[in-house]
Design a protein around this motif. Structure first.
Motif, mmCIF file in Angstrom:
data_model
loop_
_atom_site.group_PDB
_atom_site.id
_atom_site.type_symbol
_atom_site.label_atom_id
_atom_site.label_comp_id
_atom_site.label_asym_id
_atom_site.label_seq_id
_atom_site.Cartn_x
_atom_site.Cartn_y
_atom_site.Cartn_z
ATOM 1 N N LEU C 6 0.830 -1.192 0.000
ATOM 2 C CA LEU C 6 0.000 0.000 0.000
ATOM 3 C C LEU C 6 0.873 1.253 0.000
ATOM 4 O O LEU C 6 0.614 2.223 -0.708
ATOM 5 N N GLN C 7 1.924 1.188 0.806
ATOM 6 C CA GLN C 7 2.787 2.361 0.882
ATOM 7 C C GLN C 7 3.433 2.662 -0.462
ATOM 8 O O GLN C 7 3.451 3.801 -0.920
ATOM 9 N N PHE C 46 -5.051 11.479 -0.590
ATOM 10 C CA PHE C 46 -4.499 11.713 0.747
ATOM 11 C C PHE C 46 -5.029 10.694 1.753
ATOM 12 O O PHE C 46 -4.322 10.313 2.687
ATOM 13 N N ALA C 47 -6.276 10.279 1.540
ATOM 14 C CA ALA C 47 -6.820 9.277 2.454
ATOM 15 C C ALA C 47 -6.020 7.997 2.348
ATOM 16 O O ALA C 47 -5.695 7.352 3.355
ATOM 17 N N PRO C 55 -2.007 8.857 10.003
ATOM 18 C CA PRO C 55 -2.554 10.209 9.870
ATOM 19 C C PRO C 55 -1.530 11.299 10.131
ATOM 20 O O PRO C 55 -1.597 12.371 9.543
ATOM 21 N N LYS C 56 -0.576 11.005 11.023
ATOM 22 C CA LYS C 56 0.369 12.054 11.382
ATOM 23 C C LYS C 56 1.211 12.445 10.167
ATOM 24 O O LYS C 56 1.385 13.634 9.861
ATOM 25 N N ALA C 57 1.672 11.425 9.472
ATOM 26 C CA ALA C 57 2.478 11.674 8.276
ATOM 27 C C ALA C 57 1.660 12.449 7.243
ATOM 28 O O ALA C 57 2.175 13.335 6.556
ATOM 29 N N THR C 58 0.377 12.115 7.146
ATOM 30 C CA THR C 58 -0.457 12.786 6.151
ATOM 31 C C THR C 58 -0.620 14.262 6.484
ATOM 32 O O THR C 58 -0.592 15.120 5.612
ATOM 33 N N ARG C 59 -0.825 14.533 7.766
ATOM 34 C CA ARG C 59 -0.945 15.956 8.151
ATOM 35 C C ARG C 59 0.309 16.717 7.737
ATOM 36 O O ARG C 59 0.215 17.862 7.294
ATOM 37 N N THR C 60 1.467 16.062 7.894
ATOM 38 C CA THR C 60 2.705 16.720 7.472
ATOM 39 C C THR C 60 2.717 16.864 5.954
ATOM 40 O O THR C 60 3.069 17.919 5.418
#
Lengths: 780, 117, 137, 519
Positions: C6-7, C46-47, C55-60
C-alpha cells in the motif's frame, strides 16, 4: 394629566422605593405615605367638580390605538369614592408598615409592591377603557401575589400566593374575554359609553356569556362564594398587606366592576337575582364561618367576605335605596375593617399572640389601642352613632322595601339579620374581648404600640364615628356621587342617624341582641356550624381547587409521559405516521388521478438496474450484520450512480460514486467501533413498522406518478441552456448552475460541509470533562 | 410498464426501506435508514424533475446551446447539492452515534431515554 | 495498516490522483467534473496516504492546517462574489477576463473559477479532516 | 443597495471564516465574534430602517434575473426577523464570553454560532425555495454541532433525537421541493406563487395540496408543533445555556417563519383545507405544550415545553388567516424570540448561582433573597411570557384573542386563555421554587422573613447580566410602546396578504411571465 399622573406616580415611586428604604431607613414609610396622602387630598379637591350628576373629570391619551387601548381615565362619583379609599387608606398603611415591619431586610421591596398595587388599583377605578381596566386589574393580581408571598420562605405563603393568583387570574381572563366580546358587540372600548348602548348589548346573543364572565371575574376578585376560599389563605401576607389589599381595597375591585356595569346589565333578567343571591350566600357563609375562628386575621378575613357579600347583594337588589346602602356599607367597611386589621396586627405585634381566646385584659396595658379598636368594633357591630349603623339601617330599609314585593325579599331580610348578628359577634371578639376581663399571659409583655402602628387604626376608627355624626362633610360628598354614578340617576341617601322608631331600627336592635346572645353562647353555636364546615372541608370549593390543580398536574404528567416517552423509535413512529396519514388523506381527498405522462416503455437493463437497487435496499433493511448492510447500501448508491449516467447526468454520477465510496469507507471506520446487529425489536412491532414504512413508500410512489404529468414548462432550464455559454462562459451547464447561476446554494453547501467537519472533529476529540461548574446539562 | 411507474416503485421502495430502518432500535440501522431516505429523496427530485433518456446538459465544442434532447440540468444541480449536504450530515451523524454508543454503552435507542425523564 | 504494498502504491498514486483531481477541477466548467468532484479525488489520494503512512504523516504531507484550508476556501468563495460588489453589481455576479498563457492560447478566467477553487479547498479540507480524525481514533 | 440584503448572510459567514483562521487564539476569536455580532446588529437595524422607509428590496444574486438565479428578498417581515436574530445573536455572543467553557471555544464554538446565524438570516432573506432548504441545512447542521459540542452523555442522547427527527423533516422538505419543481418548473418563491395559482385555476392543484401538506409537515417538525415536537423537549436542556437560548429564541421561529411565508405567499389556493388543519394543530400544540411544562421540574425543561405551547399561538394566527390574526402571529414571534431567549439566559445565571438547574431542594433555591436583580430580570420575561399586561406577551395574546373573537372562534379563545393561565402557573412555579424558596427552610419555619443573610453566591459576571438586562428592557419597551410594534406587524401582514407586492418586487412587472430574456 391629573389622573394619568396619579396612576403613574405609584409605579414611578415603586421603582425607587427599595432605594428609598435603604437611604431613609425607618422614615421611608412616612415619606412614601406622602404620595398617597397627596393623591387623596388632590382627589378631594376635585370632589366638587363631579358632585353634579353625570359630572366627571375626563382625560384621554393615546397608547395603543391599534388595539383600541387608550389611556382613558374618568373620575366620576364611583371612581372618586374608590380612589379616595385607595389613596387615603394607602397613606395610613405605608406609615403603619414602616412601624410594623421595622428592620426587615425586604421592607423596601414590600413598599415597591404596595406602591405598584396602589397605582394599579387607582388605575382600575379610574380607567375608562375596558382593556386598560384589565391591564390594571391583572397588575393588582400580580402585586397581590408578590405581597401574599412576602414571607416567601414559608411554603404556606407561597401556596396561598399561588392560590390567590390562580383564582383571581382565572377571573381576570374571564374579564378579558368579556371585554373583548363586549367591545366587539358594542363597538367601543370606552366604559362610560357602554351604558348608552346597553340595548345593543342586550340584543346580542353574546350578552349572556359576557354578563356571566363579568360576574365570574368580579366574584373571584371580591371573594364571593364559592370563590371566597383564597381570601382567608391570603392572610399569610403581612398585616399591612391584609389590611390594605385584602380588606379595604383590592377585594372591592370586583364590587367596583359590578357597580360599574350595573347600568349596562341592570335590564337583564338574570343580573339582579344572580348578584343578589351570590351576595346573600357569600354574606351568610362568611358570617357563619367567621364566628368559628379564634385567630385574629382569619376572623377578620371571613367577616370581610361576609361584608363583601352584603355589598354585592345591595348592588344586586339595585333599587336606589339598596345602591345607596351598598355604598355607605362599602365606605364604613373600609373604615372599620382597615382599622381592625391594623389593630389586630398591632395586638399581635405587641403581644406575640394571635389567638383571641388566649388574650384578655389588655385594656389596661394598651388603652389607646383599646379605644381605637373599640370604636372600630362598634362601627362594625352597627351601634349608634357609627357609620356602620347607618349602613346597616339603610340596608335594612332597602331590603324591607323589596321584601314588600315577595317572599324572596323576606328571606333576604332574614339572612341579613343573621349575618349582621354574627358580625356583632366578630366585632365583640376583636374589639372587646382581648381588652377586658382577666389579664392573660402573652409571649411579649404588652404595652401601647408606637405611633406608627397607632395612627392608622385610630384615624380610621375616628373617621367611622365622625362620618356618621357629620355625614354632610365626610360621607355625603363621597357616597352620593358614587350612588348616582351607579344608578345613572341622582341619588340622595338619607344619612341621618335617627329616623325614629321603625322596623329597620327594630331589626338592627334584633341583630344586636341576637349577636350578644350568640356571643355568650358561642361554643354552642359553633357546634351548630360544624356540619357546614364539615361539608366545606369535604367537597368545598377549596377542595375543588386542590383537586383541579392536582388533576391538571396528574393529567399533565400522564400525557407527557405518554407522548414524551424518551423512546426515539416512538418519536419517529409518531412523526412518520402523522406525515403519512396527513399526506395520504390529502392525496385521497384532493389528489385526483392526474394523467399519467407517456414516458415510453421500460428497457430491460433499466428494469434490471432498478431491481438491483431495490435488492440492495432490501438487503440493507434486513441484513443480519453490519458489513452486509453496508454492502447493500453501497449497492444502492452505485446503482443510483449508474442510473444517473443512463439519464444524462454524468456529474451526478461522478459525485455519487465519490461520495458513495467515501461513505462506505467512513461507515466501515466508524461502525468498526460499534457492536454488530442484534435482533431487538419484537415481531408485532416489526409488522407494525413494515405497515407504516410500506404506507410511506406507497404514498411517495403515487405522488411521483401523480406529479409527473403536471410539468408545465422548462422555462428555467431553457434559460440556463441558452445563457450558459454566452453569458456564463461554461459548457457544463450543471457546473455553471453550481458556480454561477445558483452559486449561493453552493456557498451554503460548502458551509454545511465545514460545519460537518468541525462537528466530526469536535466529537472525536472532545471528551467530556468530569462535571465541573462550567460544564452544564447532561442527563441526571 | 412505463418508465415513471418503474421509478415510482424505486422511489417508494427506497423510502419504505429507509423508514423501516429508522424505526429500528439500533442506532446503526437508524443511520442507514437516513442514508436510504436521502437516496430516495434525490431520486424523487430526479424523477419528478422530468425524467428522459436524454443527453447530458453539456454544450459541445462549437455549439452555443446543448443539442436537444438534453436532460434538465437544474434538478441535477439540486441533487448534487443535496447529495453533498446529506453526506456532511451523515458523516456527522455517524460519529455522533459512535460517541453516543461510547457514552451510553449500548446501541439500543430504547436506552437513550435519560434526557426525557 | 502497515502494508508495504500500500505504501509503495500510494507513493505513485498520490501524485497521479492529485494531478487528475486538479484537471477535473479546472475543466469542470466545460466538462463533467468541477471543484467538488476534483477535491474528492484528491482527498482519496491523501486518504490512501493516511491509511498507508498513518494520519500524522499525512498531516505533514498536506503542509497546510486543515482548518485554515477550509477557512481559506470559504473566504475564496465569498471573495469571488465580492469582486462584483466592488464593481457595483450584485453579489456573486461573474466577472470575466482572458489571460494569455504562452503556448496555450487565451483562456477565459472568471470569478466563478475562483469560486470553484474555493469549493475545492473546502471539500478537500473537510474530507481530510473527517478522515484523519477517524484514522487518529 | 444590492449589497445590504446580502450582508446579514455575509457578515456572519465572514465572521465565522475569520474565527476559523484565528482558531488558535481564543482571545482573537472572541473579539472577532463580538465584532461580527455587533456588525450584524448594526446592519440589520440599517436594513430594517431602509426597508421600512423605501419598501422591500430584491437582490438577484449573480445578477441573474428572477426566476433564474437566486433572489434575496428583504421585505419587512424578513428584515424584522433578521433584526430579531441579530439581537439574539448579540446577546448570546456576549453571554458566552463568561458562560461557555474554553474547550468548546477551542472547538470553534464562536464560528459555529455565526454559521448558524448565516443560515438563520439566509432563511429569512431568501426568495428561493431550494435556497431556503440549503439555509435550513446550514442552520440545522450548525445547531447539531452546537448541541453535541462537549460530548456529554445528555447532549449526545438529546442530539440523536434532535438530529434524527430534523433530518426526517429535511427529507420531507427536499422531496416537497423536488415535486414542486417537477410540477410547476420553478423554484423562485414569487414565481411559485404565480405558477401555483395558475395551476389551481387550471384545476391541477390536487397534488399541489399534497405538496403543501408536505411543507406543513416539514416546517411543522422544525417549529415543533403537535405531534411533531418530541425532539425539542428531548434536547433543548442539554447544551450550554447560551446555546439553549440561541436555539430557543430562533430555531423554531425559523420554522414558523417559513410556515407563514409559504402559506401566505405560495399555498393559498386551498385555504379552507390547509388552514383548518393548522387550526387544530395550533390548539393541540398549545395544550400539549403547556401540559408538558406543568409536568416538569427543571428550569430549562419547563421553558422548553413552553416553546412548544407558544408556537401554538403563532400558528393560531396563521390558521385564522385574517389580517388581525396574522399581525398577532407576527407580534407574537417578535415578542417570543426576545423573551424566550432571555429566559434561557436567566436560567443560566440561576444555574451559575446555585450550580444546578433543578427546581426545589436540592436544586435552585433562594435566588430572590440573594440576588434580587436576577429575580427581577427573571420576573419580567416570565410575566411577559405568561401574558401579564402591559408586557410584550400581553399584546401578542391580545391581538390573537381579538382576532379569534372577531372570527367567533370562541373555542380557541378559551383554549388560548386557559393556556395563558397555565403558563402563568408554570412561571410562578419556577419563581416559587427557584427564587422564593429559601435554602435553610424547614417544614414551616416561623421566624423566616428576616432570613439569615444567604450564603454569598458567586458573582454573576457583567457579561452575563448585561444581555439579560438589555433584553428585559426590550420586553418592557415593546410592552409599553406596543403601538409602533403593532403597526409594524400590521404592515408586515399587509405585505403578506398582498403577495402581488412581493411578486412585483422580485419579478419586475406585475404579471410578467418569465421569459427567456438574457439578464
Amino acid at each position: 394629566m391629573l389622573l394619568l399622573g396619579i396612576v403613574l406616580s405609584g409605579f414611578l415611586l415603586a421603582t425607587v422605593a427599595p432605594w428609598l428604604h435603604r437611604v431613609l431607613g425607618r422614615f421611608a414609610g412616612v415619606v412614601i405615605a406622602m404620595l398617597p396622602l397627596g393623591i387623596c387630598v388632590l382627589l378631594g379637591t376635585r370632589a366638587a367638580d363631579i358632585a353634579a350628576p353625570g359630572g366627571a373629570v375626563v382625560e384621554s391619551f393615546e397608547w395603543v390605538p391599534g388595539m383600541g387601548v387608550s389611556l382613558d381615565f374618568r373620575l366620576d362619583g364611583l371612581g372618586l369614592l374608590m380612589a379616595m379609599l385607595v389613596s387615603g387608606i394607602g397613606a395610613a398603611i405605608f406609615i403603619y408598615a414602616g412601624g410594623y415591619l421595622k428592620g426587615e431586610r425586604q421592607l423596601g421591596r414590600l413598599y415597591a409592591y404596595l406602591l405598584m398595587f396602589m397605582g394599579s388599583m387607582l388605575g382600575v377605578v379610574l380607567a375608562d377603557n375596558l382593556l386598560l381596566l384589565f391591564v390594571f386589574w391583572e397588575l393588582t393580581s400580580v402585586s397581590s401575589y408578590l405581597l401574599i408571598g412576602y414571607d416567601h420562605a414559608k411554603a404556606k405563603s407561597r401556596s396561598s400566593a399561588l392560590q390567590a393568583l390562580l383564582v383571581t387570574g382565572l377571573g381576570g381572563l374571564a374579564i378579558l374575554a368579556a371585554a373583548l366580546m363586549l367591545a366587539d358587540v358594542a363597538g367601543t372600548m370606552t366604559i362610560s359609553e357602554l351604558a348608552a348602548r346597553s340595548d345593543v348589548i342586550h340584543d346580542s346573543p353574546l350578552s349572556l356569556p359576557i354578563m356571566l364572565l363579568l360576574i365570574f371575574g368580579a366574584c373571584t376578585k371580591s371573594a364571593q362564594f364559592p370563590f371566597h376560599f383564597w381570601l382567608p389563605n391570603a392572610m399569610a401576607a403581612p398585616t399591612p398587606v391584609s389590611a390594605y389589599l385584602h380588606s379595604s381595597t383590592m377585594v372591592k375591585a370586583g364590587i367596583y366592576l359590578l357597580a360599574r356595569f350595573s347600568p349596562v346589565f341592570a335590564a337583564d333578567v338574570l343580573w339582579a337575582p344572580l348578584l343578589t343571591w351570590i351576595g346573600a350566600a357569600t354574606m351568610f357563609v362568611g358570617a357563619w364561618l367567621a364566628i368559628r375562628q379564634s385567630l385574629l386575621k382569619p376572623l377578620l378575613a371571613y367577616s370581610t367576605i361576609s361584608a363583601l357579600g352584603a355589598i354585592v347583594m345591595s348592588i344586586g337588589v339595585g333599587s336606589t335605596y339598596a345602591v345607596e346602602a351598598g355604598m355607605v356599607f362599602l365606605l364604613s367597611h373600609a373604615f372599620y375593617k382597615g382599622a381592625l386589621f391594623m389593630a389586630a396586627g398591632a395586638i399581635d405585634h405587641e403581644t406575640g399572640e394571635k389567638d383571641v381566646d388566649k388574650l384578655g385584659g389588655l385594656g389596661r396595658a394598651m388603652p389607646l389601642l383599646f379605644a381605637a379598636t373599640a370604636l372600630a368594633g362598634a362601627s362594625m357591630a352597627g351601634i349608634l352613632p357609627f357609620l356602620g349603623f347607618t349602613a346597616k339601617e339603610l340596608t335594612f330599609k332597602a331590603l324591607l322595601k323589596s321584601a314588600a314585593a315577595g317572599p324572596e325579599g323576606i328571606a333576604l331580610v332574614a339572612v341579613f339579620t343573621i349575618s349582621a348578628a354574627f358580625g356583632v359577634v366578630v366585632a365583640a371578639r376583636i374589639g372587646l374581648s382581648p381588652f377586658i376581663g382577666k389579664v392573660r399571659p402573652t409571649p411579649v409583655k404588652p404595652h401601647d404600640p408606637p405611633l406608627a402602628l397607632m395612627l392608622g387604626p385610630a384615624l380610621l376608627a375616628v373617621l367611622g364615628l365622625a362620618a356618621a355624626i357629620i355625614p354632610a362633610v365626610l360621607a355625603m360628598p363621597l357616597v352620593r356621587p358614587a350612588a348616582s354614578a351607579i344608578l345613572a340617576a341622582e341619588a340622595n341617601p338619607d344619612l341621618s342617624l335617627w329616623h325614629g322608631f321603625n322596623l329597620a331600627l327594630g331589626l338592627s336592635v334584633t341583630a344586636l341582641v341576637v349577636g350578644a346572645l350568640v356571643y355568650v353562647m358561642r361554643r354552642g353555636v359553633v357546634g351548630v356550624t360544624e356540619p357546614l364546615q364539615r361539608v366545606l372541608n369535604a367537597i368545598g370549593p377549596a377542595k375543588i381547587y386542590d383537586w383541579a390543580l392536582s388533576g391538571v398536574i396528574a393529567t399533565a404528567k400522564f400525557q407527557t409521559r405518554a407522548l414524551q416517552s424518551g423512546y426515539l423509535r416512538q418519536y419517529v413512529f409518531v412523526t412518520i405516521s402523522t406525515t403519512v396519514i396527513t399526506m395520504g388523506i390529502t392525496l385521497a381527498l384532493r389528489g385526483g388521478l392526474g394523467t399519467l405522462p407517456k414516458m415510453g416503455e421500460v428497457r430491460t437493463y433499466e428494469a434490471a438496474l432498478v431491481g438491483l437497487i431495490l435488492v440492495g435496499a432490501v438487503f440493507t433493511g434486513f441484513a443480519r450484520n453490519r458489513l452486509a448492510a453496508i454492502a447493500g447500501l453501497g449497492l444502492v448508491g452505485y446503482g443510483i450512480a449508474i442510473l444517473f449516467v443512463l439519464f444524462g447526468a454524468p456529474d451526478l454520477s461522478l459525485t455519487q460514486i465519490c461520495i458513495e465510496t467515501l461513505t462506505v469507507v467512513l461507515m466501515v471506520l466508524v461502525f468498526y467501533m460499534l457492536p454488530d446487529f442484534r435482533n431487538i425489536s419484537a415481531g408485532p412491532q416489526k409488522i407494525r413498522d413494515m405497515i407504516v414504512a410500506g404506507a410511506v413508500g406507497a404514498v411517495m410512489a403515487s405522488l411521483v406518478l401523480l406529479t409527473g404529468g403536471l410539468r408545465s414548462g422548462r422555462d428555467v432550464s431553457e434559460f440556463y441552456a441558452a445563457n450558459s455559454l454566452p453569458e456564463a462562459h461554461g459548457r457544463n451547464i450543471v457546473n455553471v448552475i453550481l458556480v454561477d447561476f445558483r452559486a449561493l446554494d453552493t456557498l451554503g453547501e460548502i458551509t454545511v460541509l465545514i460545519v460537518a467537519a468541525a462537528g466530526v472533529y469536535a466529537l472525536m476529540k472532545v471528551t467530556p470533562a468530569r462535571p465541573k461548574r462550567e460544564q452544564e446539562g447532561g442527563a441526571p | 410498464m412505463t418508465l415513471n411507474v418503474l421509478l415510482a416503485i424505486l422511489v417508494g421502495g427506497l423510502f419504505a426501506m429507509g423508514i423501516y430502518l429508522m424505526l429500528r432500535r439500533s442506532i446503526v440501522k437508524l443511520i442507514m435508514g437516513l442514508a436510504l431516505l436521502g437516496h430516495g429523496a434525490n431520486l424523487l427530485i430526479f424523477t419528478s424533475g422530468g425524467l428522459v433518456r436524454a443527453r447530458a446538459p453539456l454544450i459541445e465544442e462549437g455549439e452555443t446551446i446543448p443539442s436537444a434532447p438534453f436532460a434538465d440540468p437544474l434538478p441535477q444541480a439540486l441533487i448534487l447539492t443535496a447529495i453533498v449536504i446529506s453526506f456532511g450530515v451523515l458523516a456527522f451523524m455517524m460519529v455522533l452515534v459512535s460517541r453516543a454508543y461510547r457514552a451510553v454503552g449500548t446501541d439500543d435507542t430504547d436506552e437513550f431515554t435519560g434526557t426525557d425523564h | 495498516m502497515n502494508s508495504t504494498i500500500l505504501q509503495t502504491a500510494t507513493r505513485y498514486l498520490l501524485p497521479l490522483l492529485l494531478v487528475v483531481s486538479l484537471v477535473i477541477m479546472l475543466q469542470g466548467h466545460n466538462k463533467p467534473g468541477g471543484g467538488f468532484i476534483g477535491a474528492l479525488i484528491g482527498a482519496a489520494g491523501f486518504a490512501l496516504h493516511g491509511m498507508a503512512f498513518g494520519p500524522k504523516a499525512t498531516r505533514t504531507a498536506l503542509r497546510v492546517d486543515l482548518v485554515w484550508l477550509m477557512a481559506a476556501g470559504l473566504a475564496m468563495a465569498i471573495a469571488s462574489g465580492l469582486f462584483a460588489v466592488v464593481e457595483g453589481s450584485a453579489f456573486l455576479t461573474g466577472q470575466w477576463g482572458s489571460v494569455h498563457v504562452p503556448g496555450f492560447g487565451s483562456i477565459k478566467v472568471g470569478t466563478p473559477l475562483l469560486f470553484d477553487i474555493g469549493v475545492y479547498c473546502v471539500v478537500l479540507g473537510v474530507v481530510m479532516s473527517i478522515v484523519l480524525a477517524l484514522l487518529e481514533e | 443597495m444590492t449589497l445590504l440584503p446580502v450582508l446579514p448572510i455575509l457578515i456572519p459567514l465572514c465572521t465565522a471564516c475569520l474565527g476559523m483562521l484565528f482558531y488558535r487564539s481564543l482571545r482573537l476569536q472572541q473579539w472577532v465574534s463580538l465584532f461580527g455580532a455587533g456588525a450584524l446588529l448594526v446592519v440589520s437595524i440599517l436594513l430594517l430602517v431602509i426597508v421600512h422607509r423605501d419598501g422591500m428590496i430584491a437582490v438577484h444574486s449573480g445578477s441573474w434575473a428572477a426566476p433564474f438565479g437566486i433572489t434575496l428578498v428583504a421585505d419587512l417581515f424578513g428584515a424584522i426577523m433578521v433584526l430579531l436574530g441579530a439581537i439574539t445573536a448579540a446577546a448570546v455572543v456576549v453571554y458566552s464570553i463568561a458562560s461557555v467553557d474554553s474547550i468548546r471555544k477551542q472547538y470553534l464554538y464562536h464560528p459555529l454560532v455565526h454559521v448558524l446565524m448565516a443560515g438563520v438570516c439566509g432563511a429569512f432573506l431568501t426568495g428561493d425555495i431550494f435556497n431556503l432548504y440549503v439555509c435550513f441545512e446550514v442552520l440545522l447542521l450548525s445547531s447539531f454541532v452546537l448541541l453535541a459540542l462537549g460530548s456529554e452523555r445528555g447532549q449526545l442522547e438529546g442530539a440523536i433525537k434532535y438530529v434524527t427527527l430534523n433530518l426526517f423533516s429535511s427529507a420531507v422538505f427536499l422531496s416537497a421541493v423536488g415535486i414542486l419543481y417537477g410540477a410547476v418548473g420553478t423554484l423562485n418563491m414569487a414565481d411559485l406563487s404565480l405558477k401555483v395559482a395558475q395551476a389551481a385555476q387550471e384545476g391541477r392543484d390536487g397534488p399541489l395540496t399534497v405538496v403543501a401538506m408536505m411543507f406543513m409537515i416539514a416546517f411543522g417538525i422544525k417549529s415543533a408543533v403537535f405531534p411533531l415536537f418530541f425532539w425539542l423537549p428531548a434536547s433543548y436542556h442539554t447544551p450550554p445555556f447560551a446555546v439553549s437560548a440561541l436555539f430557543a429564541g430562533l430555531l423554531t421561529k425559523v420554522g414558523v417563519y417559513a410556515m407563514i411565508r409559504v402559506f401566505t405567499l405560495i399555498f393559498t389556493h386551498d385555504v379552507g383545507f390547509t388552514h383548518s388543519i393548522l387550526l387544530w394543530v395550533a390548539a393541540l400544540t398549545m395544550i400539549t405544550g403547556v401540559l408538558g411544562a406543568a409536568s416538569q421540574g427543571e428550569f430549562r425543561r419547563i421553558l422548553s415545553f413552553h416553546i412548544v405551547s407558544q408556537i401554538g399561538y403563532m400558528i393560531l394566527g396563521l390558521a385564522l388567516f385574517t389580517p388581525l390574526a396574522i399581525a398577532g402571529s407576527i407580534f407574537y414571534i417578535m415578542h417570543h424570540i426576545i423573551v424566550k431567549a432571555n429566559l434561557f439566559l436567566v436560567a443560566g445565571v440561576a444555574h451559575l448561582i446555585r450550580g444546578t438547574s433543578d427546581l426545589g431542594r436540592p436544586g435552585i433555591v433562594g435566588v430572590y433573597a440573594s440576588a434580587p436583580i436576577v429575580a427581577l430580570l427573571f420576573m419580567i420575561p416570565a410575566m411577559s411570557l405568561a401574558g401579564v399586561p402591559p408586557l410584550s406577551g400581553f399584546w401578542a395574546k391580545l391581538i390573537l384573542l381579538r382576532a379569534a373573537v372577531d372570527e367567533r372562534a370562541f373555542l380557541y379563545v378559551a383554549i388560548a386563555l386557559l393556556v395563558g393561565i397555565m403558563t402563568l402557573f408554570s412561571m410562578t412555579k419556577i419563581w416559587a421554587e427557584a427564587f422564593w424558596k429559601s435554602p435553610g427552610e424547614s417544614a414551616d419555619n416561623e421566624n423566616s422573613h428576616d432570613d439569615a443573610p444567604p450564603a454569598k453566591p458567586p458573582r454573576t459576571p457583567f457579561t452575563m447580566l448585561a444581555p439579560i438586562a438589555a433584553m428585559a428592557l426590550l420586553t418592557v419597551l415593546i410592552g409599553l410602546g406596543a403601538q409602533p410594534v403593532f403597526e409594524l406587524a400590521q404592515r408586515v401582514t399587509d405585505d403578506l396578504l398582498t403577495p402581488s407586492r412581493y411578486i412585483h418586487t422580485v419579478l419586475g412587472s406585475p404579471d410578467a411571465a418569465p421569459s427567456g430574456d438574457a439578464p
